[in-house]
Design a protein around this motif. Sequence first.
Motif, PDB file in Angstrom:
ATOM      1  N   ALA A 176       7.643   9.860   4.679  1.00 22.85           N
ATOM      2  CA  ALA A 176       6.650   9.833   3.607  1.00 22.85           C
ATOM      3  C   ALA A 176       6.821  11.065   2.724  1.00 22.85           C
ATOM      4  O   ALA A 176       7.164  12.151   3.179  1.00 22.85           O
ATOM      5  N   ALA A 177       6.586  10.889   1.445  1.00 24.65           N
ATOM      6  CA  ALA A 177       6.709  12.007   0.509  1.00 24.65           C
ATOM      7  C   ALA A 177       5.638  13.049   0.814  1.00 24.65           C
ATOM      8  O   ALA A 177       4.485  12.721   1.037  1.00 24.65           O
ATOM      9  N   GLU A 178       6.032  14.303   0.809  1.00 24.68           N
ATOM     10  CA  GLU A 178       5.089  15.365   1.147  1.00 24.68           C
ATOM     11  C   GLU A 178       4.279  15.814  -0.067  1.00 24.68           C
ATOM     12  O   GLU A 178       3.091  16.053   0.021  1.00 24.68           O
ATOM     13  N   ASP A 179       4.952  15.966  -1.212  1.00 27.42           N
ATOM     14  CA  ASP A 179       4.257  16.499  -2.381  1.00 27.42           C
ATOM     15  C   ASP A 179       4.088  15.479  -3.494  1.00 27.42           C
ATOM     16  O   ASP A 179       3.252  15.643  -4.374  1.00 27.42           O
ATOM     17  N   GLU A 180       4.896  14.430  -3.476  1.00 31.35           N
ATOM     18  CA  GLU A 180       4.881  13.480  -4.573  1.00 31.35           C
ATOM     19  C   GLU A 180       4.034  12.284  -4.208  1.00 31.35           C
ATOM     20  O   GLU A 180       4.180  11.702  -3.146  1.00 31.35           O
ATOM     21  N   VAL A 181       3.112  11.891  -5.055  1.00 33.24           N
ATOM     22  CA  VAL A 181       2.265  10.731  -4.829  1.00 33.24           C
ATOM     23  C   VAL A 181       2.329   9.850  -6.063  1.00 33.24           C
ATOM     24  O   VAL A 181       1.949  10.275  -7.157  1.00 33.24           O
ATOM     25  N   ASP A 182       2.825   8.640  -5.889  1.00 37.33           N
ATOM     26  CA  ASP A 182       2.927   7.679  -6.990  1.00 37.33           C
ATOM     27  C   ASP A 182       2.102   6.455  -6.668  1.00 37.33           C
ATOM     28  O   ASP A 182       1.971   6.071  -5.518  1.00 37.33           O
ATOM     29  N   ALA A 183       1.578   5.800  -7.678  1.00 36.02           N
ATOM     30  CA  ALA A 183       0.884   4.530  -7.483  1.00 36.02           C
ATOM     31  C   ALA A 183       1.916   3.454  -7.214  1.00 36.02           C
ATOM     32  O   ALA A 183       3.020   3.498  -7.731  1.00 36.02           O
ATOM     33  N   PRO A 184       1.566   2.468  -6.357  1.00 37.57           N
ATOM     34  CA  PRO A 184       2.517   1.398  -6.083  1.00 37.57           C
ATOM     35  C   PRO A 184       2.893   0.653  -7.366  1.00 37.57           C
ATOM     36  O   PRO A 184       2.086   0.542  -8.293  1.00 37.57           O
ATOM     37  N   LEU A 185       4.125   0.143  -7.413  1.00 43.13           N
ATOM     38  CA  LEU A 185       4.550  -0.640  -8.566  1.00 43.13           C
ATOM     39  C   LEU A 185       3.779  -1.936  -8.630  1.00 43.13           C
ATOM     40  O   LEU A 185       3.336  -2.466  -7.623  1.00 43.13           O
ATOM     41  N   THR A 186       3.619  -2.465  -9.823  1.00 41.14           N
ATOM     42  CA  THR A 186       3.012  -3.778  -9.961  1.00 41.14           C
ATOM     43  C   THR A 186       4.003  -4.826  -9.511  1.00 41.14           C
ATOM     44  O   THR A 186       5.187  -4.564  -9.354  1.00 41.14           O
ATOM     45  N   HIS A 187       3.515  -6.061  -9.303  1.00 42.20           N
ATOM     46  CA  HIS A 187       4.352  -7.143  -8.796  1.00 42.20           C
ATOM     47  C   HIS A 187       5.531  -7.400  -9.724  1.00 42.20           C
ATOM     48  O   HIS A 187       5.375  -7.517 -10.926  1.00 42.20           O
ATOM     49  N   ASP A 188       6.718  -7.462  -9.138  1.00 41.75           N
ATOM     50  CA  ASP A 188       7.937  -7.696  -9.909  1.00 41.75           C
ATOM     51  C   ASP A 188       8.196  -9.192 -10.002  1.00 41.75           C
ATOM     52  O   ASP A 188       8.257  -9.870  -8.979  1.00 41.75           O
ATOM     53  N   PRO A 189       8.344  -9.756 -11.207  1.00 40.89           N
ATOM     54  CA  PRO A 189       8.598 -11.192 -11.349  1.00 40.89           C
ATOM     55  C   PRO A 189       9.842 -11.630 -10.603  1.00 40.89           C
ATOM     56  O   PRO A 189      10.001 -12.806 -10.311  1.00 40.89           O
ATOM     57  N   ALA A 190      10.725 -10.717 -10.281  1.00 39.89           N
ATOM     58  CA  ALA A 190      11.953 -11.085  -9.575  1.00 39.89           C
ATOM     59  C   ALA A 190      11.655 -11.663  -8.198  1.00 39.89           C
ATOM     60  O   ALA A 190      12.494 -12.321  -7.600  1.00 39.89           O
ATOM     61  N   TRP A 191      10.442 -11.415  -7.672  1.00 36.48           N
ATOM     62  CA  TRP A 191      10.081 -11.947  -6.356  1.00 36.48           C
ATOM     63  C   TRP A 191      10.171 -13.461  -6.347  1.00 36.48           C
ATOM     64  O   TRP A 191      10.639 -14.073  -5.409  1.00 36.48           O
ATOM     65  N   GLU A 192       9.678 -14.104  -7.439  1.00 35.78           N
ATOM     66  CA  GLU A 192       9.790 -15.556  -7.530  1.00 35.78           C
ATOM     67  C   GLU A 192      11.097 -15.989  -8.159  1.00 35.78           C
ATOM     68  O   GLU A 192      11.660 -17.019  -7.828  1.00 35.78           O
ATOM     69  N   GLY A 230       0.786  -1.225   0.000  1.00 33.41           N
ATOM     70  CA  GLY A 230       0.000   0.000   0.000  1.00 33.41           C
ATOM     71  C   GLY A 230       0.815   1.271   0.000  1.00 33.41           C
ATOM     72  O   GLY A 230       0.252   2.364  -0.134  1.00 33.41           O
ATOM     73  N   GLU A 231       2.134   1.164   0.149  1.00 35.33           N
ATOM     74  CA  GLU A 231       2.967   2.357   0.133  1.00 35.33           C
ATOM     75  C   GLU A 231       3.258   2.799  -1.298  1.00 35.33           C
ATOM     76  O   GLU A 231       3.029   2.058  -2.258  1.00 35.33           O
ATOM     77  N   THR A 232       3.787   4.003  -1.448  1.00 37.68           N
ATOM     78  CA  THR A 232       4.050   4.549  -2.766  1.00 37.68           C
ATOM     79  C   THR A 232       5.518   4.402  -3.135  1.00 37.68           C
ATOM     80  O   THR A 232       6.384   4.165  -2.287  1.00 37.68           O
ATOM     81  N   VAL A 233       5.798   4.582  -4.419  1.00 36.16           N
ATOM     82  CA  VAL A 233       7.162   4.524  -4.914  1.00 36.16           C
ATOM     83  C   VAL A 233       8.014   5.599  -4.243  1.00 36.16           C
ATOM     84  O   VAL A 233       9.174   5.371  -3.869  1.00 36.16           O
ATOM     85  N   ALA A 234       7.437   6.781  -4.081  1.00 35.79           N
ATOM     86  CA  ALA A 234       8.181   7.880  -3.463  1.00 35.79           C
ATOM     87  C   ALA A 234       8.602   7.532  -2.040  1.00 35.79           C
ATOM     88  O   ALA A 234       9.739   7.790  -1.622  1.00 35.79           O
ATOM     89  N   THR A 235       7.689   6.937  -1.274  1.00 37.63           N
ATOM     90  CA  THR A 235       8.022   6.546   0.096  1.00 37.63           C
ATOM     91  C   THR A 235       9.121   5.490   0.098  1.00 37.63           C
ATOM     92  O   THR A 235      10.065   5.555   0.890  1.00 37.63           O
TER      93      THR A 235
END
Length: 369
Positions: free
Chosen positions: A70-86, A37-42
């Motif tokens: 936490a980012a004060e002005d920048e809000v990014d959507a979380p990244l999608t799942h990275d295949p590198a996890w598996e 649930g966190e953002t890329v900026a965070t």
Amino acid sequence: MAFTDQSSEVSANRKRSMISETEQRRLVSFFLEITVGETVATARRFLAATSWNLDEAILLFYSGYQKDYAAEDEVDAPLTHDPAWEQGQGGDSPRSTGDSASVYKPPFDLMFNGSLHQAKSAASEEDKWLIVNLQSREELASHTLNRDTWGDEVVAETITNNFVFLQVEHDASDGQKIHTFYNVETLPVVLVIDPITGQRMRLWYGMIEGETLLEELVPFMDVGPKQQLLHKKRHPRSTAEEQNPSLETVPETETPSLETLTLSEKDQTNAMPMFPPLPQEPIVGDPRLLCRVGFRFPDGRRLVRSFLKTEPIQLLWSFCHSQIQESEMKPFKLVETTTPRSANTIHYDSDQTFEQSGLANSIVLLSWE
């Protein structure tokens, strides 16, 4: 805590410049997999603050500094799942980075692939106990369980050979059932469940070390659920004791222990005496009123406990009885050792106090009779 220290900012920028953009994205992706649930900026701020060390960034995040970083002005959507996890590490990333990230992933090789109902059926068919780990990605202990306990080779091999293991997120359908039926108070939690009756046999909250877990799972490796059920049919108890909690009924607050269900007739004949209640360990300012005794158990554990000098030495048995699961199945004896060549059996029927016995600063060995 704000990013006002210019030297720290420069150091982070230099470190970041040494890491490729691809590797940065991989680290951000792993961070977001854990901190759902966190953002890329965070993610980037926490990673930059820890010189792009994933472990330290995660620990910092769970230490209560989310708002500070936490980012004060920048809000990014979380990244999608990275295949590198598996897939683990890949590309041009350093091996240490891939290993660091992958240790937090769920134990896919250990986990049963199916629903709670299917896991119970499989465990019942194989005559194995069912271990359920109810997790929350928002709790650091859930991730350390994956890394330190389920990631331990000895733990994984033991569970694979002797149990069926199911890991469930608390907000999943099966997770909500487990949370409700077994009155789960906090997360994460590890439960041992009888797959035949649904009875909760054992429960641990929070992080549990692999060595401790293995020690407490030993009784479940000696007796399977079918054998236990057969024993219960041959030695029926009262109606109240026979009622077992399951997923169809609300479980009882207290569940009969495994040891009480596996006593043979011979064991019952040699049942342990009723030891006196063990009072709370005394906390007294004057050490002259206390008697400290060391204990060594058959499994290698060493414990130290204080008693009042005026208390009876029968409390030695009460304390040992509270520390071992086999006590209800095996009579034991206590031996005092003051020197390597001196050993004296302590007799339970003695009417001495700790002061009269001279047990202060001695070591008591527990052995099975």
